[in-house]
Write a protein that holds these residues in place. Structure first.
Motif, PDB file in Angstrom:
ATOM      1  N   SER A 255      14.615   2.007   8.411  1.00 22.41           N
ATOM      2  CA  SER A 255      14.070   1.705   9.730  1.00 22.41           C
ATOM      3  C   SER A 255      13.167   0.485   9.722  1.00 22.41           C
ATOM      4  CB  SER A 255      13.300   2.920  10.254  1.00 22.41           C
ATOM      5  OG  SER A 255      12.505   2.584  11.374  1.00 22.41           O
ATOM      6  N   LYS A 256      13.031  -0.070  10.906  1.00 21.52           N
ATOM      7  CA  LYS A 256      12.129  -1.187  11.173  1.00 21.52           C
ATOM      8  C   LYS A 256      10.677  -0.787  10.862  1.00 21.52           C
ATOM      9  CE  LYS A 256      10.839  -4.960  13.656  1.00 21.52           C
ATOM     10  NZ  LYS A 256      10.230  -5.995  12.844  1.00 21.52           N
ATOM     11  N   ASP A 257      10.399   0.543  10.799  1.00 22.74           N
ATOM     12  CA  ASP A 257       9.017   0.994  10.554  1.00 22.74           C
ATOM     13  C   ASP A 257       8.583   0.861   9.084  1.00 22.74           C
ATOM     14  OD1 ASP A 257      10.207   3.122   9.203  1.00 22.74           O
ATOM     15  OD2 ASP A 257       9.760   4.618  10.745  1.00 22.74           O
ATOM     16  N   GLY A 258       9.497   0.389   8.207  1.00 29.23           N
ATOM     17  CA  GLY A 258       9.139   0.164   6.808  1.00 29.23           C
ATOM     18  C   GLY A 258       9.467   1.321   5.875  1.00 29.23           C
ATOM     19  N   ASP A 259       9.981   2.421   6.442  1.00 23.16           N
ATOM     20  CA  ASP A 259      10.322   3.586   5.606  1.00 23.16           C
ATOM     21  C   ASP A 259      11.826   3.798   5.542  1.00 23.16           C
ATOM     22  OD1 ASP A 259       7.628   4.108   5.315  1.00 23.16           O
ATOM     23  OD2 ASP A 259       7.565   5.637   6.898  1.00 23.16           O
ATOM     24  N   ALA A 260      12.237   4.529   4.497  1.00 24.41           N
ATOM     25  CA  ALA A 260      13.585   5.108   4.463  1.00 24.41           C
ATOM     26  C   ALA A 260      13.373   6.611   4.367  1.00 24.41           C
ATOM     27  CB  ALA A 260      14.370   4.585   3.280  1.00 24.41           C
ATOM     28  N   ARG A 261      14.242   7.384   4.967  1.00 27.04           N
ATOM     29  CA  ARG A 261      14.079   8.844   4.953  1.00 27.04           C
ATOM     30  C   ARG A 261      15.386   9.526   4.545  1.00 27.04           C
ATOM     31  NH1 ARG A 261       9.805  11.279   7.912  1.00 27.04           N
ATOM     32  NH2 ARG A 261       8.276   9.737   8.610  1.00 27.04           N
ATOM     33  N   ILE A 262      15.242  10.527   3.702  1.00 30.89           N
ATOM     34  CA  ILE A 262      16.401  11.352   3.323  1.00 30.89           C
ATOM     35  C   ILE A 262      16.380  12.601   4.202  1.00 30.89           C
ATOM     36  CG2 ILE A 262      17.531  12.655   1.477  1.00 30.89           C
ATOM     37  CD1 ILE A 262      16.196  10.777  -0.546  1.00 30.89           C
TER      38      ILE A 262
ATOM     39  N   ASN B 299       8.488   5.738   1.017  1.00 29.16           N
ATOM     40  CA  ASN B 299       7.662   4.664   1.559  1.00 29.16           C
ATOM     41  C   ASN B 299       7.066   3.810   0.454  1.00 29.16           C
ATOM     42  OD1 ASN B 299       5.957   6.648   0.762  1.00 29.16           O
ATOM     43  ND2 ASN B 299       5.000   6.979   2.751  1.00 29.16           N
ATOM     44  N   GLY B 300       6.957   2.524   0.723  1.00 27.90           N
ATOM     45  CA  GLY B 300       6.520   1.579  -0.294  1.00 27.90           C
ATOM     46  C   GLY B 300       6.764   0.148   0.137  1.00 27.90           C
ATOM     47  N   HIS B 301       7.759  -0.049   1.002  1.00 26.88           N
ATOM     48  CA  HIS B 301       7.990  -1.400   1.536  1.00 26.88           C
ATOM     49  C   HIS B 301       6.846  -1.755   2.497  1.00 26.88           C
ATOM     50  CE1 HIS B 301      11.869  -2.452  -0.140  1.00 26.88           C
ATOM     51  NE2 HIS B 301      12.362  -1.274   0.194  1.00 26.88           N
ATOM     52  N   THR B 302       6.495  -3.029   2.518  1.00 23.27           N
ATOM     53  CA  THR B 302       5.374  -3.453   3.373  1.00 23.27           C
ATOM     54  C   THR B 302       5.838  -4.008   4.719  1.00 23.27           C
ATOM     55  OG1 THR B 302       5.406  -5.592   2.254  1.00 23.27           O
ATOM     56  CG2 THR B 302       3.864  -3.953   1.415  1.00 23.27           C
ATOM     57  N   LEU B 303       7.165  -4.211   4.849  1.00 21.38           N
ATOM     58  CA  LEU B 303       7.731  -4.651   6.135  1.00 21.38           C
ATOM     59  C   LEU B 303       9.000  -3.845   6.406  1.00 21.38           C
ATOM     60  CD1 LEU B 303       7.296  -8.541   5.844  1.00 21.38           C
ATOM     61  CD2 LEU B 303       6.140  -7.064   7.487  1.00 21.38           C
TER      62      LEU B 303
ATOM     63  N   TYR C 158      19.235   2.444  -2.844  1.00 18.16           N
ATOM     64  CA  TYR C 158      18.771   1.051  -2.813  1.00 18.16           C
ATOM     65  C   TYR C 158      18.331   0.710  -1.392  1.00 18.16           C
ATOM     66  CZ  TYR C 158      21.688   0.959  -7.025  1.00 18.16           C
ATOM     67  OH  TYR C 158      22.258   1.243  -8.245  1.00 18.16           O
ATOM     68  N   THR C 159      17.126   0.132  -1.243  1.00 17.50           N
ATOM     69  CA  THR C 159      16.677  -0.322   0.077  1.00 17.50           C
ATOM     70  C   THR C 159      16.346  -1.806   0.014  1.00 17.50           C
ATOM     71  OG1 THR C 159      14.427   0.400  -0.513  1.00 17.50           O
ATOM     72  CG2 THR C 159      15.730   1.895   0.864  1.00 17.50           C
TER      73      THR C 159
ATOM     74  N   TRP D 166      15.321   3.903  -5.758  1.00 19.25           N
ATOM     75  CA  TRP D 166      14.640   5.206  -5.691  1.00 19.25           C
ATOM     76  C   TRP D 166      15.501   6.298  -6.307  1.00 19.25           C
ATOM     77  CZ3 TRP D 166      10.054   4.573  -2.747  1.00 19.25           C
ATOM     78  CH2 TRP D 166      10.012   3.426  -1.933  1.00 19.25           C
ATOM     79  N   GLU D 167      14.828   7.254  -6.986  1.00 21.49           N
ATOM     80  CA  GLU D 167      15.585   8.458  -7.389  1.00 21.49           C
ATOM     81  C   GLU D 167      15.483   9.435  -6.220  1.00 21.49           C
ATOM     82  OE1 GLU D 167      14.451  11.766  -8.547  1.00 21.49           O
ATOM     83  OE2 GLU D 167      12.639  11.251  -7.446  1.00 21.49           O
ATOM     84  N   THR D 168      16.401  10.411  -6.170  1.00 21.15           N
ATOM     85  CA  THR D 168      16.548  11.160  -4.919  1.00 21.15           C
ATOM     86  C   THR D 168      16.163  12.639  -4.990  1.00 21.15           C
ATOM     87  OG1 THR D 168      18.884  11.479  -5.460  1.00 21.15           O
ATOM     88  CG2 THR D 168      18.338   9.633  -4.047  1.00 21.15           C
ATOM     89  N   SER D 169      15.583  13.076  -6.131  1.00 18.00           N
ATOM     90  CA  SER D 169      15.144  14.479  -6.152  1.00 18.00           C
ATOM     91  C   SER D 169      13.718  14.586  -5.600  1.00 18.00           C
ATOM     92  CB  SER D 169      15.230  15.056  -7.568  1.00 18.00           C
ATOM     93  OG  SER D 169      14.453  14.276  -8.453  1.00 18.00           O
TER      94      SER D 169
END
Length: 477
Positions: A221-228, A241-245, A259-260, A270-273
């Protein structure tokens, strides 16, 4: 084998050659080959050396150029010295052929705003589209008419993704919510999935060879996060979360990592567990726009292939998908390509190193979309410089530029046999390019405005396109 391979003899007639696979591994020791050896004879040799019970088709390359004539003819034309051992790369080819697309078989109205995304199901039997009119539509490919209109989003539907077992379709909107749909009924499976604060930029499913039936997918997302998310639990299970943009793109790899790519110029692994950050890939000087995996086609299609076989159990599906994945990947690591606003691309092998394998330069404007061919041998890139470029998928070396569009190229898609490439552009046309000849195979005008989205069905039979003129077009061979 009819052809005699001489160990020595008149040097004038024979050339010392070393056969290697695309990764550079030698196939046997160097051998003398007669100058009248052509691809047909080389195919016999490779099949024999590999002990292939079924004879497979191969293409041969010398310095990234396909050998289509006898060795001697090639050597004379390119003034190659026969003093040194000549490396010849053999590449397996698809055993089936896809017909080039050459006509629009139907133009289907239905959406009331621009079509922003189109995607065939993994078996190629269904088609979905997402639009600025806030709906997702499912289309009947047999009658070429609208089947279901899926309503519930409050804003533009920016991206859609089928689960590789074909059981779910997920869409993401400009408002930031995600919705899972049942493709058999067109009805929502549960309430919208809420969590992202800004619009959705990408969706990718966990590969079916890692878990069947499919349950988890990741959104960026544009909000800087990825969600599983887990579609059975109907909730977000991990927030990355970790990206700054803004996160602009996301891929769930075959080895189980995510991969993001982000506007903060980095790619994170990222690992996914638990959602731990494993690695950071740095190098781009501007936004990362697009990510591509060498295994993407088998990840997208899971157990489905060009034969059209259907499956009764998730276990069988998982087993077949794993076999297809292993076969496609071979012994090489999964490769990743990133395309950026800095006009460049990088080739990475993230499992082995945080440093890029190659920097790929040549585009004169931002790189909008990158995509590996189904067999992983090529990478194609689409740019705002109006060109599509072709690169070697193993080395990242530039191969050819496809010119013909007169506007930015938005999206590309491959034929299942990796022999043809499709592009859609702001100039309102689709174009089909021939990978072997590096020439335009088919020019497909017909849309009245910009073409935002294109997809070539995994079974190779059909192409779908959509754009600003609100219609969905189906194209056939």
């Amino acid at each position: 084998m009819e052809m005699e391979i001489e160990e020595q003899g008149e040097t004038g007639k024979n050339v010392m050659c070393q056969l290697t696979d695309p990764e550079g591994n030698h196939l046997g020791p160097p051998m003398y080959l007669p100058q009248n050896a052509a691809p047909k004879e080389l195919q016999q040799i490779v099949n024999k050396l590999l002990n292939n019970e079924e004879k497979l088709p191969y293409a041969f390359y010398i310095s990234d150029q396909e050998l289509v004539v006898q060795l001697g003819t090639y050597l004379q034309k390119n003034k190659v010295s026969v003093e040194k051992v000549l490396p010849i790369v053999y590449q397996p080819q698809a055993v089936f052929r896809i017909r080039p697309i050459n006509r629009c078989s139907s133009t289907i109205a239905g959406h009331t705003e621009a079509v922003l995304s189109v995607a065939f199901s993994p078996d190629g039997r269904q088609l979905a589209s997402g639009s600025g009119d806030t709906t997702v539509r499912l289309w009947d490919l047999n009658t070429q008419t609208p089947m279901y209109t899926c309503t519930g989003h409050k804003n533009w539907v920016l991206c859609i993704a089928w689960s590789p077992d074909g059981k779910h379709l997920v869409s993401g909107s400009k408002a930031g919510e995600l919705q899972c749909w049942d493709p058999q009924t067109g009805k929502p499976s549960g309430n919208p999935l809420i969590g992202h604060k800004k619009w959705i930029t990408g969706i990718s499913w966990e590969p079916v060879h890692l878990r069947a039936p499919c349950r988890r997918f990741v959104s960026s997302s544009k909000d800087g996060d990825a969600r599983i998310w887990d579609v059975s639990l109907r909730k977000c299970v991990i927030c990355l979360n970790g990206h700054t943009l803004a996160v602009t793109c996301v891929k769930w790899g075959g080895d189980g990592v995510i991969y993001t790519g982000s506007q903060d110029c980095t790619i994170k692994v990222w690992e996914t567990s638990q959602g731990k950050l494993i690695r950071e890939l740095k190098g781009h000087g501007h936004w990362v726009n697009s990510l591509a995996l060498s295994t993407e086609y088998v990840l997208r299609t899971g157990a489905f292939d060009h034969t059209g076989k259907q499956y009764t159990s998730p276990e069988e599906m998982k087993e077949v998908a794993l076999e297809r994945y292993k076969k496609m990947k071979g012994n090489a690591p999964e490769r990743l390509v990133s395309g950026s606003d800095d006009f460049t691309m990088f080739l990475w092998e993230p499992a082995d190193s945080k440093h890029p394998k190659t920097r790929m330069t040549g585009h004169q404007q931002l790189v909008n979309h990158v995509y590996f061919s189904p067999d992983g041998q090529w990478v194609a890139s689409a740019s705002f410089d109006k060109s599509v470029k072709l690169w070697n998928g193993t080395t990242g070396k530039f191969v050819a530029a496809f010119r013909g569009h007169v506007g930015p190229v938005y999206q590309i898609s491959w034929s299942a046999d990796s022999r043809l490439l499709l592009s859609g552009s702001k100039d309102s046309t689709l174009k089909v390019w021939d990978i072997r000849t590096h020439k335009l195979k088919q020019d497909l005008p017909g849309h009245e405005d910009e073409v935002f989205a294109v997809d070539w069905s995994p079974d190779g039979e059909k192409v779908a396109s959509g754009g600003r003129d609100r219609v969905l077009k189906l194209w056939m061979g």
